[in-house]
Motif scaffolding. Structure first.
Motif, PDB file in Angstrom:
ATOM      1  N   UNK A   1      32.619   8.792  48.472  1.00  0.00           N
ATOM      2  CA  UNK A   1      33.377   8.338  47.631  1.00  0.00           C
ATOM      3  C   UNK A   1      33.082   6.484  47.691  1.00  0.00           C
ATOM      4  N   UNK A   2      32.819   5.964  48.775  1.00  0.00           N
ATOM      5  CA  UNK A   2      31.858   4.569  48.513  1.00  0.00           C
ATOM      6  C   UNK A   2      31.179   4.105  47.457  1.00  0.00           C
ATOM      7  N   UNK A   3      29.718   5.374  47.982  1.00  0.00           N
ATOM      8  CA  UNK A   3      28.543   5.103  47.005  1.00  0.00           C
ATOM      9  C   UNK A   3      29.269   5.421  45.129  1.00  0.00           C
ATOM     10  N   UNK A   4      29.879   6.645  44.271  1.00  0.00           N
ATOM     11  CA  UNK A   4      30.387   6.903  44.170  1.00  0.00           C
ATOM     12  C   UNK A   4      31.329   5.280  43.417  1.00  0.00           C
ATOM     13  N   UNK A   5      32.197   4.752  44.096  1.00  0.00           N
ATOM     14  CA  UNK A   5      33.342   3.787  43.376  1.00  0.00           C
ATOM     15  C   UNK A   5      32.316   2.968  43.714  1.00  0.00           C
TER      16      UNK A   5
ATOM     17  N   UNK B   1      19.095  17.174  36.888  1.00  0.00           N
ATOM     18  CA  UNK B   1      17.642  16.507  37.132  1.00  0.00           C
ATOM     19  C   UNK B   1      17.776  15.332  39.206  1.00  0.00           C
ATOM     20  N   UNK B   2      19.283  15.014  39.115  1.00  0.00           N
ATOM     21  CA  UNK B   2      19.656  14.286  40.159  1.00  0.00           C
ATOM     22  C   UNK B   2      20.204  15.238  41.135  1.00  0.00           C
ATOM     23  N   UNK B   3      20.587  16.106  41.207  1.00  0.00           N
ATOM     24  CA  UNK B   3      20.933  17.294  41.667  1.00  0.00           C
ATOM     25  C   UNK B   3      22.656  16.820  42.798  1.00  0.00           C
ATOM     26  N   UNK B   4      22.912  16.360  42.081  1.00  0.00           N
ATOM     27  CA  UNK B   4      24.077  15.384  41.834  1.00  0.00           C
ATOM     28  C   UNK B   4      24.808  14.285  41.075  1.00  0.00           C
ATOM     29  N   UNK B   5      25.820  13.611  41.468  1.00  0.00           N
ATOM     30  CA  UNK B   5      26.289  12.537  40.235  1.00  0.00           C
ATOM     31  C   UNK B   5      25.484  11.415  41.251  1.00  0.00           C
ATOM     32  N   UNK B   6      24.380  11.110  42.463  1.00  0.00           N
ATOM     33  CA  UNK B   6      23.879   9.781  42.055  1.00  0.00           C
ATOM     34  C   UNK B   6      22.480   9.959  42.185  1.00  0.00           C
ATOM     35  N   UNK B   7      22.048   8.491  40.637  1.00  0.00           N
ATOM     36  CA  UNK B   7      20.855   8.649  39.810  1.00  0.00           C
ATOM     37  C   UNK B   7      19.458   8.537  41.285  1.00  0.00           C
ATOM     38  N   UNK B   8      18.681   9.118  40.833  1.00  0.00           N
ATOM     39  CA  UNK B   8      17.788   9.554  41.983  1.00  0.00           C
ATOM     40  C   UNK B   8      16.442   8.068  41.418  1.00  0.00           C
ATOM     41  N   UNK B   9      16.688   7.552  39.959  1.00  0.00           N
ATOM     42  CA  UNK B   9      15.688   6.791  39.910  1.00  0.00           C
ATOM     43  C   UNK B   9      16.416   6.097  38.712  1.00  0.00           C
ATOM     44  N   UNK B  10      15.642   4.484  38.134  1.00  0.00           N
ATOM     45  CA  UNK B  10      16.300   3.887  37.921  1.00  0.00           C
ATOM     46  C   UNK B  10      16.600   4.676  35.618  1.00  0.00           C
TER      47      UNK B  10
ATOM     48  N   UNK C   1      39.906   2.951  45.729  1.00  0.00           N
ATOM     49  CA  UNK C   1      38.883   3.773  45.576  1.00  0.00           C
ATOM     50  C   UNK C   1      38.637   4.779  44.946  1.00  0.00           C
ATOM     51  N   UNK C   2      37.629   5.346  45.314  1.00  0.00           N
ATOM     52  CA  UNK C   2      37.630   6.532  44.605  1.00  0.00           C
ATOM     53  C   UNK C   2      38.185   7.704  45.122  1.00  0.00           C
ATOM     54  N   UNK C   3      39.175   7.235  46.592  1.00  0.00           N
ATOM     55  CA  UNK C   3      39.224   8.797  47.213  1.00  0.00           C
ATOM     56  C   UNK C   3      40.674   9.836  46.311  1.00  0.00           C
TER      57      UNK C   3
ATOM     58  N   UNK D   1      19.855   6.058  35.148  1.00  0.00           N
ATOM     59  CA  UNK D   1      20.887   4.685  35.405  1.00  0.00           C
ATOM     60  C   UNK D   1      21.690   4.586  33.674  1.00  0.00           C
ATOM     61  N   UNK D   2      21.306   3.915  33.303  1.00  0.00           N
ATOM     62  CA  UNK D   2      21.965   4.056  31.709  1.00  0.00           C
ATOM     63  C   UNK D   2      22.346   4.839  31.679  1.00  0.00           C
ATOM     64  N   UNK D   3      21.233   6.029  31.714  1.00  0.00           N
ATOM     65  CA  UNK D   3      22.263   7.104  30.816  1.00  0.00           C
ATOM     66  C   UNK D   3      23.862   7.633  31.104  1.00  0.00           C
ATOM     67  N   UNK D   4      23.816   7.375  32.789  1.00  0.00           N
ATOM     68  CA  UNK D   4      24.725   8.397  33.532  1.00  0.00           C
ATOM     69  C   UNK D   4      26.234   6.967  32.877  1.00  0.00           C
ATOM     70  N   UNK D   5      25.745   6.125  33.296  1.00  0.00           N
ATOM     71  CA  UNK D   5      27.011   4.612  33.339  1.00  0.00           C
ATOM     72  C   UNK D   5      27.445   4.992  31.583  1.00  0.00           C
ATOM     73  N   UNK D   6      26.847   4.964  30.788  1.00  0.00           N
ATOM     74  CA  UNK D   6      26.777   5.529  29.295  1.00  0.00           C
ATOM     75  C   UNK D   6      28.189   6.447  28.940  1.00  0.00           C
ATOM     76  N   UNK D   7      27.603   7.258  29.743  1.00  0.00           N
ATOM     77  CA  UNK D   7      28.891   8.814  29.533  1.00  0.00           C
ATOM     78  C   UNK D   7      29.812   8.075  30.494  1.00  0.00           C
ATOM     79  N   UNK D   8      30.055   7.946  31.828  1.00  0.00           N
ATOM     80  CA  UNK D   8      30.811   7.976  32.577  1.00  0.00           C
ATOM     81  C   UNK D   8      31.691   6.866  31.426  1.00  0.00           C
TER      82      UNK D   8
END
Length: 630
Positions: A345-349, A244-253, A375-377, A256-263
């Motif tokens: 790296x910074x955005x994911x961190x 849905x998001x084409x990558x790690x970063x969420x494209x909408x609200x 950070x995430x490097x 966010x909660x779903x991905x953070x819960x998984x992480x």
């Protein structure tokens, strides 16, 4: 979930030194999500309360370009954190030394301090460089602020001088002790598969290997006679999110909660995966080395807590280079290629920082700064990339810490017996075109199936449609020229095909190229676009077609491109080169080569076996060294 804090305390002076340094220099860990309150008490205890350097939520909203949904980042302070304390790390009650010159240390500190003291206006200039797109990818535009881009790249150059766990690798080590190795792998089946091949080869060397990954793959791992431990997170949920998001970063609200819960579930499961007894047999286990892929966020923190070396293995580039951009970034200027790695790296961190620091607190480790060389490097960690150097050569700006080992294959076809009906269909005509998207979810499987069927008809080709997780092949009428496949190992199937069309997963791409198949990549997210570009650059496939842009015309043109005899010749030449490699052996050699020069083993207590005599035997076995490493 509770962690054994004493395990970190037992690690001795090395971790104590790290704690002292981070206590003096780290910021208090504040929350990313609105549901988490900033931990001011922890900041006060660590001596940073009142630090005026912070990045406000408004700044991060500017960064994202969609600030209405981005979580609050109030009170996230900037402080430096280096790897200086890693000069002496504990390992099983002993220590190994890592050398680093005073000039290197001082130069890195200077850059860290400069970043710490950035004025508010300068921070805003960093934000000007990047924007998170609605599809979750990151756009990097160096023309927005060229001086700041240069400053960040200069900082990145200093960061890469840091020496972390495992650096100072052994070049002439004659022997390697047998180790308990925890493999931490997050991703889809295609991400897990090469680690199974590597785990089996490590076991051939006498190591005890535990492969920790999602519960979805328990049977897959255990079928290869490898110990399994469940990590948090659901592979299907993660794949759906990425699609849905084409990558790690969420494209909408909503995500966010779903991905953070998984992480959070993944990170919380990492320490038990390295220390808990076997869930089935109850056999004790404590990792003496860790192998991980970057999405197993938290790997380096567990290694720090346990005082063990860590080695990164991955299927896509995560180490900064000027030769191509980060697979999760869009970069219009070649000058921004290397910068894109720092930005991602910074955005994911920033997205997972509070989760990681909460995890570190429970392991009695100091928190990590908002802007930090930590950070995430993975730039400071020994890394093996498991793709063919004939497809993507090792970039010239990657140092000795990084190896490109080759693709890692498993031979699933040895025991595979195709159904009689399927075998007869294959032999009844010309070699078919394979079309399948593996574990990728599809929004409209019926529409996608219709496009595939019409494109095959337009080009006059026979086709194999693989149902996969997306449910392809559900259509009222299917021609005799098309076979709907439920499941079949690719290493048996692809040699039966003339060409392949797939999502561009690293493993699927590797298997198709090894079979000499011209390849069309229909990327859904992440590194799939990267592999599609690499295939096209090599002339063994057309330009990738994003799944959102798939049409009868474009797929028909792609099939016709692959039918060109010159394309088939190039594909066969590349297959020959890939076939000459042994990526599994090279990955294992890389792991051995980068182990610290001194690697004493901890004594085995009699309680570990319940039998003093057996403990003595096990101890002798542990000190029996492996053959020479060439």
């Amino acid at each position: 979930m509770e962690f054994d804090g004493d395990s970190a305390e037992e690690n001795g002076d090395g971790v104590a030194a790290l704690r002292k340094e981070t206590k003096e220099n780290c910021d208090g860990c504040s929350a990313i999500g609105a549901e988490f309150a900033p931990d001011r008490e922890f900041a006060r205890q660590n001596g940073v309360e009142g630090d005026p350097s912070f990045v406000s939520s408004s700044e991060v909203e500017k960064l994202a370009g969609i600030g209405s949904w981005l979580p609050s980042l109030e009170n996230c302070r900037i402080a430096r954190l280096s790897f200086n304390a890693y000069k002496k790390l504990p390992y099983g009650g002993h220590s190994f030394s890592i050398c680093r010159s005073k000039s290197e240390i001082e130069e890195s500190r200077n850059f860290e301090l400069r970043l710490d003291k950035l004025l508010e206006t300068e921070k805003n200039k960093i934000i000007e460089l990047v924007k998170v797109q609605k599809d979750g990818t990151v756009e990097v535009d160096v023309t927005k602020n060229e001086p700041m881009a240069s400053e960040l790249l200069e900082f990145d150059a200093a960061d890469t001088q840091h020496i972390g766990v495992g650096e100072g690798a052994i070049e002439f080590h004659k022997s390697i002790p047998r180790l308990k190795i925890a493999m931490l792998v997050v991703g889809t089946r295609g991400d897990v598969q090469p680690f199974i091949a590597i785990a089996r080869r490590l076991q051939d060397f006498g190591h005890k290997v535990r492969l920790a990954t999602h519960a979805n793959f328990k049977a897959f791992v255990e079928s290869a006679d490898i110990d399994f431990y469940p990590l948090g997170g659901d592979a299907r949920v993660l794949a759906g999110y990425m699609a849905r998001n084409k990558g790690f970063l969420p494209s909408g609200p909503a995500d966010i909660a779903l991905q953070r819960k998984q992480i959070r579930a993944i990170i919380d499961s990492l320490f038990p995966a390295c220390t808990e007894p076997d869930p089935d047999s109850g056999s004790p286990f404590r990792a003496q080395a860790i192998i991980a892929n970057p999405p197993a966020y938290g790997h380096v923190h567990v290694a720090e807590a346990l005082g063990v070396p860590i080695h990164i293995i991955f299927t896509m580039p995560w180490t900064p280079t000027q030769e191509f951009p980060h697979p999760l970034a869009r970069v219009h200027q070649t000058a921004g290629y290397r910068l894109s790695y720092l930005v991602v790296d910074l955005l994911i961190w920033w997205f997972i920082r509070d989760i990681v620091n909460d995890f570190r607190r429970r392991m009695k480790l100091s928190p990590i700064a908002y802007f930090s060389t930590y950070h995430g490097s993975i730039s400071h960690l020994p890394t093996s990339y498991i793709w063919s150097p004939h497809l993507v050569p090792k970039p010239n700006d990657w140092g000795s810490q990084v190896d490109v080992s080759g693709f890692c294959f498993m031979n699933h076809s040895l025991n595979y017996q195709p159904q009689k009906e399927f075998l007869e269909w294959i032999l009844s005509g010309a070699k078919p075109i394979y079309i399948g998207f593996g574990s990728m979810p599809l929004e409209d499987a019926e529409r996608t199936t219709s496009i595939i069927l019409e494109a095959l008809n337009c080009t006059g080709q026979r086709g194999i449609i693989d149902r996969g997780w997306g449910g392809l092949g559900k259509f009222p009428e299917i021609s005799d020229n098309v076979f709907i496949l439920e499941e079949c190992p690719h290493d048996w199937l692809f040699p039966q095909c003339f060409a392949v069309v797939h999502h561009g997963g690293a493993g699927t791409t590797a298997t198709g190229l090894k079979a000499g198949c011209p390849t069309t990549v229909i990327p859904f997210f992440g590194d799939q676009f990267f592999w599609g570009d690499r295939v096209h650059e090599k002339g063994v496939g057309p330009a990738p077609i994003p799944i959102s842009e798939l049409s009868v015309e474009r797929l028909s043109n792609a099939i016709n491109f692959m039918l060109d005899p010159e394309v088939k010749i190039r594909a066969l030449e590349l297959a020959k080169a890939i076939g000459s490699e042994d990526g599994v052996a090279e990955a294992v050699n890389s792991f051995h080569r980068h182990l610290p020069p001194e690697l004493p083993l901890p004594a085995i207590a009699s309680e570990e076996t319940g039998n003093p005599v057996q403990s003595i035997i096990l101890t002798m076995e542990k000190w029996w060294y492996l053959p020479c490493i060439s």
